[in-house]
Design a protein around this motif. Structure first.
Motif, PDB file in Angstrom:
ATOM      1  N   ASN A 150      -1.049   0.319 -13.102  1.00  6.45           N
ATOM      2  CA  ASN A 150      -0.967  -0.140 -11.841  1.00  6.45           C
ATOM      3  C   ASN A 150      -0.556  -1.875 -12.310  1.00  6.45           C
ATOM      4  O   ASN A 150      -0.208  -2.389 -11.291  1.00  6.45           O
ATOM      5  N   SER A 151      -0.435  -2.234 -13.897  1.00  6.44           N
ATOM      6  CA  SER A 151       0.217  -3.192 -14.023  1.00  6.44           C
ATOM      7  C   SER A 151       1.722  -3.464 -13.515  1.00  6.44           C
ATOM      8  O   SER A 151       1.932  -4.872 -12.703  1.00  6.44           O
ATOM      9  N   GLY A 159      -1.323   5.475 -14.527  1.00  7.87           N
ATOM     10  CA  GLY A 159      -1.878   4.509 -14.842  1.00  7.87           C
ATOM     11  C   GLY A 159      -1.277   3.093 -15.416  1.00  7.87           C
ATOM     12  O   GLY A 159      -1.481   2.833 -16.063  1.00  7.87           O
ATOM     13  N   GLU A 217       1.264  -0.383   0.157  1.00  8.08           N
ATOM     14  CA  GLU A 217      -0.205  -0.244  -0.090  1.00  8.08           C
ATOM     15  C   GLU A 217       1.150   1.349   0.276  1.00  8.08           C
ATOM     16  O   GLU A 217       0.289   2.620   0.291  1.00  8.08           O
ATOM     17  N   ALA A 240       2.225  -2.688  -9.972  1.00  8.09           N
ATOM     18  CA  ALA A 240       2.288  -2.712  -8.750  1.00  8.09           C
ATOM     19  C   ALA A 240       3.100  -3.574  -8.612  1.00  8.09           C
ATOM     20  O   ALA A 240       2.572  -4.786  -8.679  1.00  8.09           O
ATOM     21  N   ASN A 261       3.563   2.271  -4.854  1.00 11.10           N
ATOM     22  CA  ASN A 261       3.024   1.788  -5.667  1.00 11.10           C
ATOM     23  C   ASN A 261       1.609   2.583  -5.998  1.00 11.10           C
ATOM     24  O   ASN A 261       1.597   2.396  -7.034  1.00 11.10           O
ATOM     25  N   SER A 262       1.621   3.184  -5.439  1.00  3.74           N
ATOM     26  CA  SER A 262       0.981   5.271  -5.429  1.00  3.74           C
ATOM     27  C   SER A 262       0.544   5.388  -6.421  1.00  3.74           C
ATOM     28  O   SER A 262       0.196   5.953  -7.251  1.00  3.74           O
ATOM     29  N   LEU A 293       2.361   5.195  -8.977  1.00  5.16           N
ATOM     30  CA  LEU A 293       2.119   4.032 -10.558  1.00  5.16           C
ATOM     31  C   LEU A 293       0.652   3.912 -10.849  1.00  5.16           C
ATOM     32  O   LEU A 293       0.181   3.593 -12.227  1.00  5.16           O
ATOM     33  N   GLU A 294       0.085   3.666  -9.464  1.00  4.93           N
ATOM     34  CA  GLU A 294      -1.541   4.041  -9.665  1.00  4.93           C
ATOM     35  C   GLU A 294      -1.752   5.224 -10.463  1.00  4.93           C
ATOM     36  O   GLU A 294      -2.293   5.535 -11.224  1.00  4.93           O
ATOM     37  N   LYS A 295      -1.184   6.765  -9.909  1.00  5.65           N
ATOM     38  CA  LYS A 295      -1.309   6.939  -9.896  1.00  5.65           C
ATOM     39  C   LYS A 295      -1.365   7.930 -11.794  1.00  5.65           C
ATOM     40  O   LYS A 295      -1.967   8.686 -12.706  1.00  5.65           O
TER      41      LYS A 295
END
Lengths: 303, 297
Positions: free
Chosen positions: B149-150, B147, B136, B152, B140-141, B143-145
């Motif tokens: 996600n893959s 786009g 969390e 992470a 990883n945040s 990477l999520e931001k």
């Protein structure tokens, strides 16, 4: 370093000096160009990215858990609040840990510097017999890995009643650092002006007087740098305190905080606050003693 | 040893006594005891049983021990090699470019920033990075931001990734050390050397390889020796970040020894591991120092 050193060059460099004189403004490349700003910006971005972990910790220590869950770890806190930090402070018993760390580190500094001063006085100034083997001995002691000593120390401390106490631990770490100090100071003392010592002893000064009145004051710059260094090292120790200082009342700051790791992994803002509490004291120390720190490192490394 | 022409000053030996005695008592005695334990089977209570070199032969066929040594090779890359190379480049860039064009203010600012991780307690550095690399966590945040996600990952929980992450953290921690040392070494250089070189048409890269690197050789040497030794002793980072896992993917000898001492009550075996590291450290330090002494003439 930006100083455009003009031609005070030794004779051998005359050709270069003349050339430097001729083309100083233009060809030495001291002009700022768009390219140079690009490089500056690139380095600045690199340093910022390098410091990003600190920034992330700072942001998340002031968030509530709810804020963290909705906005993630990168947003600014919806509201800067101190409650998590205060809570972690209490839970860790941070006041006590700070006190322990300060007390131990000061003790370590005192013991290490004093022993190193005595050792180096005998080796560097007294030039005692077998000084080179002694120096090699201290050098060897200086590189010994703690894991090679830790179990017998743990065992002996238990036998001697020094286990889980600050006194034995402080002495142990002080002695460990004194080996490095001995090595450093001996090389400084080797080039100590002998006339001063000879003059003083002509005047009837004894060895103690010479140490306290002449050698100590004159080596104060090196000693003060050593103090700063030993303080940081001791503050940051991990293996010895992990094994030797187990109770809450004796733990140091890093130990007290690393215990958090296991306990609160599911509580991100607390983890972040714990890291922040560990970072702040040393950042403050760093800002105050920056010059000594960088000077100390180079002093030990290359004579 | 008997080269003094002056009459030898006497009575100084007394000053050496306390330091020498305490060092013998607190450092040398434990060292000898560890070596003795390594030749025994002992759980830490009762009497040790003498078993000769059995612990060492056991080491040789222990996959965990070999894994810890393979990992140490990586650790040395992360703690010694990469920071030295990166530090050399950055020091030259700051000294021979940024400093000259934009002033020393920037140089000291950048230097301080990059040195900062060096003063933070290692355990706290581990705490901080453990949190950032958590599932969390901040990485990883990010990477999520953006786009991705893959991409992470459970950075420290994946046996194939964990060691690389440890490596990255080590580089981050260590970079400031060579940088500061190199920057101070560069003060030795006569600025005219650089000026003359640029007048003769040398590019920045040529100045770097022909002037900066040769002049910094002593510092490079010191950095490599001290950090290689530090690499062999790495403990806190592993303890706090990964605990040697997952599996034995980030196990290092110091941590392996610690496990045997305090978790498995196999003191004899732990002592064999730590005696081996100690011996290695002394050999490396000894070789390097005699080499340096010879070069100094």
């Amino acid at each position: 370093m930006t100083t455009h050193t003009t031609s005070t060059a030794p004779p051998g460099h005359r050709r270069k000096a003349v050339k430097a004189e001729a083309g100083k403004a233009k060809a030495t490349g001291n002009r700022r160009s768009p390219g140079s700003y690009a490089v500056l910006a690139a380095v600045a971005v690199f340093v910022l990215a390098f410091l990003a972990p600190f920034i992330v910790i700072l942001l998340n220590s002031f968030k509530t858990s709810a804020d963290f869950r909705t906005n993630g770890s990168l947003s600014l806190p919806a509201q800067w609040n101190w409650s998590i930090i205060a809570e972690v402070w209490d839970r860790v018993g941070f006041t006590q840990k700070l006190f322990n760390s300060i007390q131990i580190s000061l003790g370590v500094v005192l013991i290490a510097v004093l022993l190193a001063l005595f050792n180096a006085y005998a080796i560097g100034i007294g030039r005692i017999r077998w000084r080179t083997p002694f120096l090699i001995f201290f050098l060897g002691v200086n590189v010994l890995p703690q894991e090679g000593l830790v179990y017998p120390i743990y065992y002996l401390f238990k036998e001697m009643g020094l286990y889980d106490g600050k006194l034995g631990y402080t002495i142990l770490v002080g002695i460990t650092y004194s080996a490095f100090g001995t090595y450093l100071l001996s090389s400084v003392f080797a080039s100590f002006p002998r006339e001063l010592i000879e003059a003083a002893s002509m005047d009837g000064a004894g060895r103690w007087t010479i140490l306290w009145r002449i050698v100590l004051p004159m080596s104060w710059p090196t000693l003060s740098v050593m103090c700063v260094f030993f303080f940081v090292w001791s503050w940051n120790e991990f293996l010895y305190p992990l094994v030797l200082l187990i109770s809450n009342d004796n733990q140091t700051v890093p130990l007290g905080l690393s215990v958090m790791q296991g306990q609160y992994t599911s509580d991100p803002t607390s983890m972040s606050a714990a890291a922040l509490l560990g970072i702040v004291p040393m950042v403050v120390f760093f800002l105050i003693f920056q010059r000594s720190l960088t000077r100390g490192m180079t002093a030990g490394a290359v004579k | 040893m008997k080269t003094t022409r002056h009459p030898r000053p006497t009575g100084y030996a007394v000053f050496l006594a306390p330091g020498l005695l305490l060092s013998l008592l607190f450092l040398v005695v434990p060292l000898v005891m560890t070596f003795y334990y390594s030749l025994t089977q002992w759980q830490g209570v009762g009497e040790p049983t003498w078993i000769g070199f059995d612990n060492y032969t056991r080491l040789f066929s222990d996959a965990d021990f070999w894994a810890s040594f393979r990992n140490i090779a990586f650790v040395i890359v992360g703690i010694a090699v990469v920071p030295t190379l990166l530090g050399l480049f950055l020091a030259a860039l700051l000294f021979d470019y940024i400093g000259k064009k934009h002033g020393d203010g920037f140089v000291s600012l950048f230097r301080s920033g990059l040195y900062l991780p060096q003063v933070i307690p290692v355990a706290v550095t581990g705490l901080m990075w453990g949190w950032i690399l958590a599932p969390e966590g901040a990485v990883n945040s990010v990477l999520e931001k953006i786009g991705l996600n893959s991409l992470a990952q459970n950075w420290l929980g994946d046996p194939d990734l964990a060691l690389w992450m440890v490596l990255a953290v080590l580089v981050w921690m260590q970079l400031g050390y060579p940088l500061v040392l190199f920057l101070s070494g560069l003060q030795r250089i006569d600025p005219e050397l650089y000026e003359a070189a640029s007048l003769d048409g040398a590019t920045w890269w040529q100045r770097f390889t022909r002037i900066t690197v040769p002049i910094l050789r002593p510092e490079v040497y010191v950095v490599l020796v001290t950090t290689t030794i530090a690499g062999l002793k790495v403990f806190a980072q592993i303890f706090v970040l990964t605990g040697g896992g997952p599996g034995n993917s980030t196990l290092v000898p110091a941590y392996f020894a610690y496990q045997n001492f305090f978790e498995r009550a196999d003191v004899g075996y732990g002592s064999a591991i730590s005696s081996t590291i100690t011996l290695l450290v002394l050999i490396i330090a000894g070789t390097m120092l005699t080499r340096q002494a010879r070069e100094d003439g």
